[in-house]
Write a protein that holds these residues in place. Structure first.
Motif, mmCIF file in Angstrom:
data_model
loop_
_atom_site.group_PDB
_atom_site.id
_atom_site.type_symbol
_atom_site.label_atom_id
_atom_site.label_comp_id
_atom_site.label_asym_id
_atom_site.label_seq_id
_atom_site.Cartn_x
_atom_site.Cartn_y
_atom_site.Cartn_z
ATOM 1 N N VAL A 5 0.854 -1.179 0.000
ATOM 2 C CA VAL A 5 0.000 0.000 0.000
ATOM 3 C C VAL A 5 0.891 1.229 0.000
ATOM 4 O O VAL A 5 1.730 1.394 0.875
ATOM 5 C CB VAL A 5 -0.932 0.013 1.237
ATOM 6 C CG1 VAL A 5 -1.761 1.285 1.251
ATOM 7 C CG2 VAL A 5 -1.816 -1.202 1.238
ATOM 8 N N GLU A 6 0.702 2.059 -1.005
ATOM 9 C CA GLU A 6 1.523 3.263 -1.102
ATOM 10 C C GLU A 6 0.942 4.370 -0.239
ATOM 11 O O GLU A 6 -0.265 4.494 -0.107
ATOM 12 C CB GLU A 6 1.580 3.731 -2.554
ATOM 13 C CG GLU A 6 2.340 2.798 -3.471
ATOM 14 C CD GLU A 6 2.461 3.380 -4.866
ATOM 15 O OE1 GLU A 6 2.480 4.611 -4.973
ATOM 16 O OE2 GLU A 6 2.528 2.603 -5.811
ATOM 17 N N GLY A 7 1.813 5.189 0.303
ATOM 18 C CA GLY A 7 1.395 6.342 1.080
ATOM 19 C C GLY A 7 1.460 7.587 0.218
ATOM 20 O O GLY A 7 1.677 7.528 -0.989
ATOM 21 N N PRO A 8 1.282 8.733 0.829
ATOM 22 C CA PRO A 8 1.354 9.980 0.069
ATOM 23 C C PRO A 8 2.777 10.229 -0.425
ATOM 24 O O PRO A 8 3.755 9.900 0.249
ATOM 25 C CB PRO A 8 0.916 11.047 1.072
ATOM 26 C CG PRO A 8 1.108 10.428 2.408
ATOM 27 C CD PRO A 8 0.975 8.954 2.225
ATOM 28 N N THR A 9 2.882 10.811 -1.598
ATOM 29 C CA THR A 9 4.197 11.105 -2.150
ATOM 30 C C THR A 9 4.781 12.327 -1.454
ATOM 31 O O THR A 9 4.058 13.142 -0.868
ATOM 32 C CB THR A 9 4.101 11.371 -3.657
ATOM 33 O OG1 THR A 9 3.286 12.537 -3.867
ATOM 34 C CG2 THR A 9 3.502 10.182 -4.388
ATOM 35 N N GLY A 53 -5.316 11.410 3.057
ATOM 36 C CA GLY A 53 -5.826 10.435 4.006
ATOM 37 C C GLY A 53 -6.610 9.309 3.364
ATOM 38 O O GLY A 53 -6.905 8.312 4.012
ATOM 39 N N GLY A 54 -6.951 9.451 2.099
ATOM 40 C CA GLY A 54 -7.750 8.425 1.432
ATOM 41 C C GLY A 54 -6.908 7.312 0.841
ATOM 42 O O GLY A 54 -5.704 7.430 0.638
ATOM 43 N N ARG A 55 -7.570 6.217 0.562
ATOM 44 C CA ARG A 55 -6.893 5.067 -0.025
ATOM 45 C C ARG A 55 -7.073 5.130 -1.536
ATOM 46 O O ARG A 55 -8.170 5.327 -2.036
ATOM 47 C CB ARG A 55 -7.505 3.783 0.539
ATOM 48 C CG ARG A 55 -6.887 2.518 0.013
ATOM 49 C CD ARG A 55 -7.495 1.281 0.641
ATOM 50 N NE ARG A 55 -8.926 1.194 0.317
ATOM 51 C CZ ARG A 55 -9.874 0.931 1.198
ATOM 52 N NH1 ARG A 55 -9.567 0.758 2.457
ATOM 53 N NH2 ARG A 55 -11.136 0.847 0.841
ATOM 54 N N ALA A 56 -5.991 4.968 -2.271
ATOM 55 C CA ALA A 56 -6.059 4.962 -3.732
ATOM 56 C C ALA A 56 -6.580 3.615 -4.198
ATOM 57 O O ALA A 56 -6.404 2.592 -3.532
ATOM 58 C CB ALA A 56 -4.681 5.223 -4.319
ATOM 59 N N GLY A 57 -7.235 3.614 -5.328
ATOM 60 C CA GLY A 57 -7.734 2.364 -5.874
ATOM 61 C C GLY A 57 -8.725 2.616 -6.982
ATOM 62 O O GLY A 57 -8.787 3.703 -7.559
ATOM 63 N N ALA A 58 -9.536 1.615 -7.263
ATOM 64 C CA ALA A 58 -10.533 1.715 -8.322
ATOM 65 C C ALA A 58 -11.694 2.589 -7.861
ATOM 66 O O ALA A 58 -11.800 2.956 -6.691
ATOM 67 C CB ALA A 58 -11.024 0.316 -8.683
ATOM 68 N N ALA A 59 -12.577 2.922 -8.796
ATOM 69 C CA ALA A 59 -13.745 3.740 -8.475
ATOM 70 C C ALA A 59 -14.582 3.055 -7.401
ATOM 71 O O ALA A 59 -14.774 1.837 -7.448
ATOM 72 C CB ALA A 59 -14.576 3.963 -9.725
ATOM 73 N N PRO A 60 -15.078 3.830 -6.440
ATOM 74 C CA PRO A 60 -15.822 3.208 -5.332
ATOM 75 C C PRO A 60 -17.237 2.823 -5.735
ATOM 76 O O PRO A 60 -18.222 3.308 -5.179
ATOM 77 C CB PRO A 60 -15.794 4.278 -4.247
ATOM 78 C CG PRO A 60 -15.681 5.552 -4.987
ATOM 79 C CD PRO A 60 -14.873 5.248 -6.210
ATOM 80 N N VAL A 61 -17.353 1.960 -6.727
ATOM 81 C CA VAL A 61 -18.639 1.460 -7.192
ATOM 82 C C VAL A 61 -18.620 -0.058 -7.009
ATOM 83 O O VAL A 61 -17.691 -0.726 -7.478
ATOM 84 C CB VAL A 61 -18.873 1.840 -8.668
ATOM 85 C CG1 VAL A 61 -20.194 1.273 -9.161
ATOM 86 C CG2 VAL A 61 -18.838 3.344 -8.845
ATOM 87 N N VAL A 62 -19.631 -0.589 -6.359
ATOM 88 C CA VAL A 62 -19.680 -2.025 -6.094
ATOM 89 C C VAL A 62 -19.781 -2.784 -7.421
ATOM 90 O O VAL A 62 -20.570 -2.439 -8.292
ATOM 91 C CB VAL A 62 -20.876 -2.364 -5.178
ATOM 92 C CG1 VAL A 62 -20.991 -3.863 -4.973
ATOM 93 C CG2 VAL A 62 -20.747 -1.644 -3.863
#
Length: 159
Positions: A5-9, A53-62
């Motif tokens: 898990v990457e953190g902020p740059t 503070g947010g987590r990067a990833g795919a669009a938050p759509v189920v």
């Protein structure tokens, strides 16, 4: 941090620091225009801080991606709320600075009469005294506003 898990740059962290630093410096100025710019910079700094503070990833759509790879939607909602709050505060400060410029011809924040008295008392090491009141608003020299110069409008004056 968890592995993978990457953190902020570092660039984002430095950008937040620069936005906060410049915003605070501008807030300490006497000009309402600079105070307005400081509020805008602080608002953008808060937005970038919340974004970190947010987590990067795919669009938050189920159904788009597995649940562990979805981005966090809460910081996005908080950023939208912060944008609206910053916009409202910016509009208010813009109206105040325009009104100040319209009435006095400049946008500098003047010293308050009571602040001057407190500063003089502090320089003489005198204890602060309480305002016991009772003299009414018209007789209290702290509450009477000095006459501001009136700006002439077209049609005013001789001729």
């Amino acid at each position: 941090m968890r592995p993978g898990v990457e953190g902020p740059t570092l660039v984002l962290v430095v950008a937040v620091g620069v936005l906060f630093g410049c915003g605070v410096v501008l807030l300490l100025e006497r000009s309402l225009t600079r105070i307005l710019l400081g509020v805008i910079l602080l608002g953008n700094g808060v937005n970038a801080l919340i974004l970190m503070g947010g987590r990067a990833g795919a669009a938050p759509v189920v159904g788009v991606a597995p649940a562990g790879r979805l981005s966090d939607a809460l910081p996005q909602a908080m950023i939208l709320t912060a944008i609206v709050i910053t916009f409202g505060l910016t509009a208010f400060l813009l109206a105040v600075s325009y009104r100040s410029w319209y009435l006095t011809g400049d946008d500098e924040v003047p010293d308050d009469i009571e602040d001057r008295q407190v500063r003089r008392a502090a320089e003489r090491n005198e204890p602060a005294t309480a305002d016991l009141g009772g003299e009414g608003a018209d007789a209290d020299p702290e509450q009477v506003d000095p006459q501001l110069p009136r700006r002439l409008r077209p049609g005013d004056g001789p001729g």
